[in-house]
Design a protein around this motif. Structure first.
Motif, PDB file in Angstrom:
ATOM      1  N   GLY A  57      37.724  39.756   8.406  1.00 20.32           N
ATOM      2  CA  GLY A  57      37.666  41.213   8.514  1.00 20.32           C
ATOM      3  C   GLY A  57      36.281  41.753   8.240  1.00 20.32           C
ATOM      4  N   ARG A  58      35.630  41.212   7.211  1.00 24.35           N
ATOM      5  CA  ARG A  58      34.283  41.678   6.862  1.00 24.35           C
ATOM      6  C   ARG A  58      33.283  41.326   7.962  1.00 24.35           C
ATOM      7  N   LEU A  59      33.367  40.096   8.467  1.00 30.33           N
ATOM      8  CA  LEU A  59      32.422  39.674   9.502  1.00 30.33           C
ATOM      9  C   LEU A  59      32.645  40.452  10.798  1.00 30.33           C
ATOM     10  N   ASN A  60      33.904  40.734  11.113  1.00 32.06           N
ATOM     11  CA  ASN A  60      34.183  41.552  12.308  1.00 32.06           C
ATOM     12  C   ASN A  60      33.605  42.953  12.147  1.00 32.06           C
ATOM     13  N   ALA A  61      33.728  43.517  10.935  1.00 32.23           N
ATOM     14  CA  ALA A  61      33.181  44.851  10.677  1.00 32.23           C
ATOM     15  C   ALA A  61      31.666  44.859  10.818  1.00 32.23           C
ATOM     16  N   GLN A  62      31.025  43.716  10.489  1.00 29.24           N
ATOM     17  CA  GLN A  62      29.568  43.603  10.624  1.00 29.24           C
ATOM     18  C   GLN A  62      29.137  43.292  12.053  1.00 29.24           C
ATOM     19  N   GLY A  63      30.121  42.957  12.902  1.00 32.39           N
ATOM     20  CA  GLY A  63      29.781  42.544  14.263  1.00 32.39           C
ATOM     21  C   GLY A  63      29.250  41.123  14.329  1.00 32.39           C
ATOM     22  N   THR A  64      29.585  40.314  13.321  1.00 32.97           N
ATOM     23  CA  THR A  64      29.106  38.927  13.267  1.00 32.97           C
ATOM     24  C   THR A  64      30.067  38.011  14.012  1.00 32.97           C
ATOM     25  N   GLY A  65      29.527  37.116  14.836  1.00 33.32           N
ATOM     26  CA  GLY A  65      30.347  36.142  15.529  1.00 33.32           C
ATOM     27  C   GLY A  65      31.035  35.206  14.552  1.00 33.32           C
ATOM     28  N   LEU A  66      32.189  34.681  14.936  1.00 33.20           N
ATOM     29  CA  LEU A  66      32.976  33.839  14.044  1.00 33.20           C
ATOM     30  C   LEU A  66      32.964  32.387  14.501  1.00 33.20           C
ATOM     31  N   PRO A  67      32.868  31.454  13.557  1.00 37.10           N
ATOM     32  CA  PRO A  67      33.046  30.040  13.899  1.00 37.10           C
ATOM     33  C   PRO A  67      34.522  29.759  14.127  1.00 37.10           C
ATOM     34  N   ASN A 214      18.481  31.216  21.617  1.00 40.19           N
ATOM     35  CA  ASN A 214      19.184  31.319  22.893  1.00 40.19           C
ATOM     36  C   ASN A 214      20.350  32.301  22.839  1.00 40.19           C
ATOM     37  N   GLY A 215      20.471  33.030  21.702  1.00 44.65           N
ATOM     38  CA  GLY A 215      21.460  34.096  21.658  1.00 44.65           C
ATOM     39  C   GLY A 215      22.590  33.928  20.664  1.00 44.65           C
ATOM     40  N   ARG A 216      22.683  32.778  19.983  1.00 41.70           N
ATOM     41  CA  ARG A 216      23.755  32.615  19.002  1.00 41.70           C
ATOM     42  C   ARG A 216      23.468  33.501  17.787  1.00 41.70           C
ATOM     43  N   ASP A 217      24.496  34.143  17.258  1.00 44.86           N
ATOM     44  CA  ASP A 217      24.353  35.077  16.145  1.00 44.86           C
ATOM     45  C   ASP A 217      23.889  34.325  14.883  1.00 44.86           C
ATOM     46  N   PHE A 218      22.764  34.793  14.320  1.00 46.67           N
ATOM     47  CA  PHE A 218      22.211  34.166  13.111  1.00 46.67           C
ATOM     48  C   PHE A 218      23.243  34.145  11.988  1.00 46.67           C
ATOM     49  N   ARG A 219      23.948  35.267  11.807  1.00 46.08           N
ATOM     50  CA  ARG A 219      24.906  35.363  10.704  1.00 46.08           C
ATOM     51  C   ARG A 219      26.110  34.454  10.931  1.00 46.08           C
ATOM     52  N   GLU A 220      26.502  34.284  12.181  1.00 43.12           N
ATOM     53  CA  GLU A 220      27.605  33.369  12.476  1.00 43.12           C
ATOM     54  C   GLU A 220      27.204  31.934  12.159  1.00 43.12           C
ATOM     55  N   VAL A 221      25.939  31.589  12.458  1.00 42.92           N
ATOM     56  CA  VAL A 221      25.441  30.253  12.111  1.00 42.92           C
ATOM     57  C   VAL A 221      25.442  30.076  10.598  1.00 42.92           C
ATOM     58  N   GLY A 234      27.513  35.806   5.721  1.00 42.84           N
ATOM     59  CA  GLY A 234      26.589  35.816   6.847  1.00 42.84           C
ATOM     60  C   GLY A 234      25.152  35.607   6.426  1.00 42.84           C
ATOM     61  N   GLY A 235      24.957  35.044   5.208  1.00 44.11           N
ATOM     62  CA  GLY A 235      23.604  34.795   4.711  1.00 44.11           C
ATOM     63  C   GLY A 235      22.878  36.042   4.255  1.00 44.11           C
ATOM     64  N   ASP A 236      23.605  37.158   4.090  1.00 37.92           N
ATOM     65  CA  ASP A 236      22.970  38.446   3.757  1.00 37.92           C
ATOM     66  C   ASP A 236      22.291  38.385   2.391  1.00 37.92           C
ATOM     67  N   MET A 237      20.985  38.667   2.341  1.00 38.36           N
ATOM     68  CA  MET A 237      20.222  38.704   1.089  1.00 38.36           C
ATOM     69  C   MET A 237      19.966  40.126   0.619  1.00 38.36           C
ATOM     70  N   GLY A 238      20.410  41.113   1.394  1.00 43.09           N
ATOM     71  CA  GLY A 238      20.167  42.502   1.022  1.00 43.09           C
ATOM     72  C   GLY A 238      18.721  42.900   1.279  1.00 43.09           C
ATOM     73  N   TRP A 239      18.358  44.076   0.758  1.00 51.30           N
ATOM     74  CA  TRP A 239      16.994  44.585   0.912  1.00 51.30           C
ATOM     75  C   TRP A 239      16.088  43.961  -0.136  1.00 51.30           C
ATOM     76  N   ARG A 240      14.921  43.490   0.285  1.00 52.58           N
ATOM     77  CA  ARG A 240      13.917  42.929  -0.625  1.00 52.58           C
ATOM     78  C   ARG A 240      12.555  43.545  -0.302  1.00 52.58           C
ATOM     79  N   SER A 241      11.878  44.003  -1.339  1.00 59.02           N
ATOM     80  CA  SER A 241      10.494  44.435  -1.131  1.00 59.02           C
ATOM     81  C   SER A 241       9.637  43.184  -0.950  1.00 59.02           C
ATOM     82  N   GLU A 242       8.418  43.383  -0.462  1.00 59.69           N
ATOM     83  CA  GLU A 242       7.552  42.230  -0.233  1.00 59.69           C
ATOM     84  C   GLU A 242       7.276  41.477  -1.526  1.00 59.69           C
ATOM     85  N   ARG A 243       7.235  42.212  -2.635  1.00 63.91           N
ATOM     86  CA  ARG A 243       7.000  41.562  -3.936  1.00 63.91           C
ATOM     87  C   ARG A 243       8.199  40.760  -4.398  1.00 63.91           C
ATOM     88  N   GLN A 244       9.373  41.028  -3.830  1.00 61.27           N
ATOM     89  CA  GLN A 244      10.587  40.353  -4.258  1.00 61.27           C
ATOM     90  C   GLN A 244      10.960  39.179  -3.365  1.00 61.27           C
TER      91      GLN A 244
END
Length: 441
Positions: A57-67, A214-221, A234-244
């Motif tokens: 459900g969460r990945l579908n809401a993000q528009g992330t492809g599913l394995p 070639n088009g495969r969704d990074f988050r799905e991978v 989906g590998g989400d690291m959130g927002w990071r400043s350059e210092r972080q």
């Protein structure tokens, strides 16, 4: 005779109850099978299905492809196993999350997403998750987070030299205040000393990168292949400043376009890829108002009632208004031993350092004014703001962010090692079709 008949009837009732209970138990087993035994705990098919559906459900809401669902089930089952080990560990430590604390966390999560609690519940329903399920999962995440902090946090140390080197490297690289929303893929090396294993993992990483190009969704991978702890997000690291930015990816992230995967990066733990999902400008300069303040504290105690403490502080206030020396009164009467010995001096105070009552009085006071008496959790106070200034704390913030970035990087590495250790040490027995698949692997 009647007693014998009555006893026989009672025995029949007991046997019927036992038969019904066995029947109900058998029915429950058919409906809810054990998929794995983990030390003293079991993982049920319903638990696995619920977690898989939540993630879908969460990945579908993000528009992330599913394995494929079967692959997702296997990865989620491993996640549930490591969670079970940690929850059992927390139980032995006596760790608990109160309902009030959990409720506050849920409200904060909703607010961070710009939702009321009822809207948050509706959003969960759209994702196929009941509020009760989400509540329990968040409780478990809070508990495992505390276990990890206690067990892994003690392993992490950040030195001043590391902070200095980090800031120097950032400055020499022309670091900016840009912020990046990142996604991350990590392929762990099973045996870093085995060249064939290293080559095979490197080849796999390169093929995954080519598929993404070639088009495969990074988050799905990330969901299907990453060994990082945030893989199922989906590998989400959130927002990071350059210092972080973690040191491994810090040189490459600023050069990436949004949606572009990095080259495959290698270190001793394995192979890494990062993608910038979004980018935004950051704050350029951070200035705060600081107050140089001193105070006198009279603290109630077993020997001094609250009314007596208030009377004493009011008497001191009257003395100050008639010209008494603040420093002399603080040294003689203040119950704050540290500041009292220095004439009540607290030095330069930044916003948020003091309790709310002190903070409010300090902000309301004119420079040179005696403010009080007022009550805080520590007792009765008089304060005086001696000077105000605008302070650029950008360098302090940079240092704190650098320290936090180094800590997070080290913590993540140690966390992966620790999770692998506790997984290897746990007794795990797969059941049903999962036992067959485990044997085949």
């Amino acid at each position: 005779m009647k007693a014998t008949i009555r006893q026989g009837f009672q025995i029949l009732l007991m046997l019927s109850a036992v038969a019904l209970s066995f029947s109900a138990l058998a029915e429950r087993k058919l409906l809810d099978q054990v998929v794995a035994i983990v030390d003293d705990d079991v993982i049920l098919q319903t638990e696995l299905d619920a977690r898989v559906n939540t993630i879908i459900g969460r990945l579908n809401a993000q528009g992330t492809g599913l394995p494929p669902r079967r692959l997702l089930e296997e990865r989620v089952l491993e996640q549930l196993i490591t969670e079970s080990v940690q929850l059992q560990m927390a139980d032995k430590m006596g760790m608990r999350i109160s309902d009030n604390e959990l409720n506050e966390t849920l409200v904060n999560i909703a607010e961070r997403n710009g939702l009321s609690l009822s809207e948050f519940e509706d959003q969960l329903a759209v994702e196929g998750v009941s509020y009760r399920q989400a509540r329990e999962q968040i409780r478990q995440e809070m508990i495992t987070g505390r276990v990890q902090q206690r067990q892994v946090g003690n392993r992490v140390r950040v030195t001043e030299r590391e902070v200095e080197n980090y800031l120097s490297a950032l400055e020499s690289g022309g670091g900016s205040d840009a912020e990046y929303r990142l996604a991350y893929i990590f392929l762990e090396l099973d045996n870093p000393a085995d060249d064939a294993s290293v080559d095979a993992t490197r080849e796999k990483a390169e093929k995954l990168r080519e598929a993404i190009l070639n088009g495969r969704d990074f988050r799905e991978v990330a969901v299907a292949e990453s060994d990082a702890s945030n893989a199922l997000e989906g590998g989400d690291m959130g927002w990071r400043s350059e210092r972080q930015l973690p040191s491994l990816v810090a040189p490459v992230v600023p050069e990436l376009e949004v949606g572009q995967p990095s080259e495959v990066l290698e270190n001793n733990s394995g192979f890494h890829m990062v993608m910038v999902m979004d980018k935004r400008g950051g704050a350029q300069k951070q200035v705060i108002q600081q107050n140089r303040v001193r105070h006198i504290l009279i603290r109630p105690s077993e020997a001094v009632t609250d009314a007596e403490a208030e009377a004493r502080i009011r008497e001191l206030f009257e003395q100050l208004e008639t010209g008494a020396d603040f420093a002399a009164l603080a040294r003689e009467y203040s119950d704050d031993p540290v500041s009292g010995s220095d004439g009540g001096n607290l030095g330069w105070v930044s916003p948020g350092q003091m309790v709310p009552e002190f903070e409010q009085a300090m902000q309301e006071a004119d420079v040179g004014e005696f403010k009080g008496p007022f009550r805080s959790q520590f007792g009765w106070h008089i304060l005086q703001v001696e000077e105000r200034r605008q302070k650029d704390i950008s360098s302090d913030v940079k240092e704190a962010e650098a320290r936090q970035a180094i800590y997070r990087r080290k913590f993540e590495t140690e966390l992966q090692n620790w999770l692998r250790e506790i997984r290897d040490e746990a007794f795990v027995e797969f059941k049903g079709e999962y036992a067959q698949e485990s044997a085949e692997q």
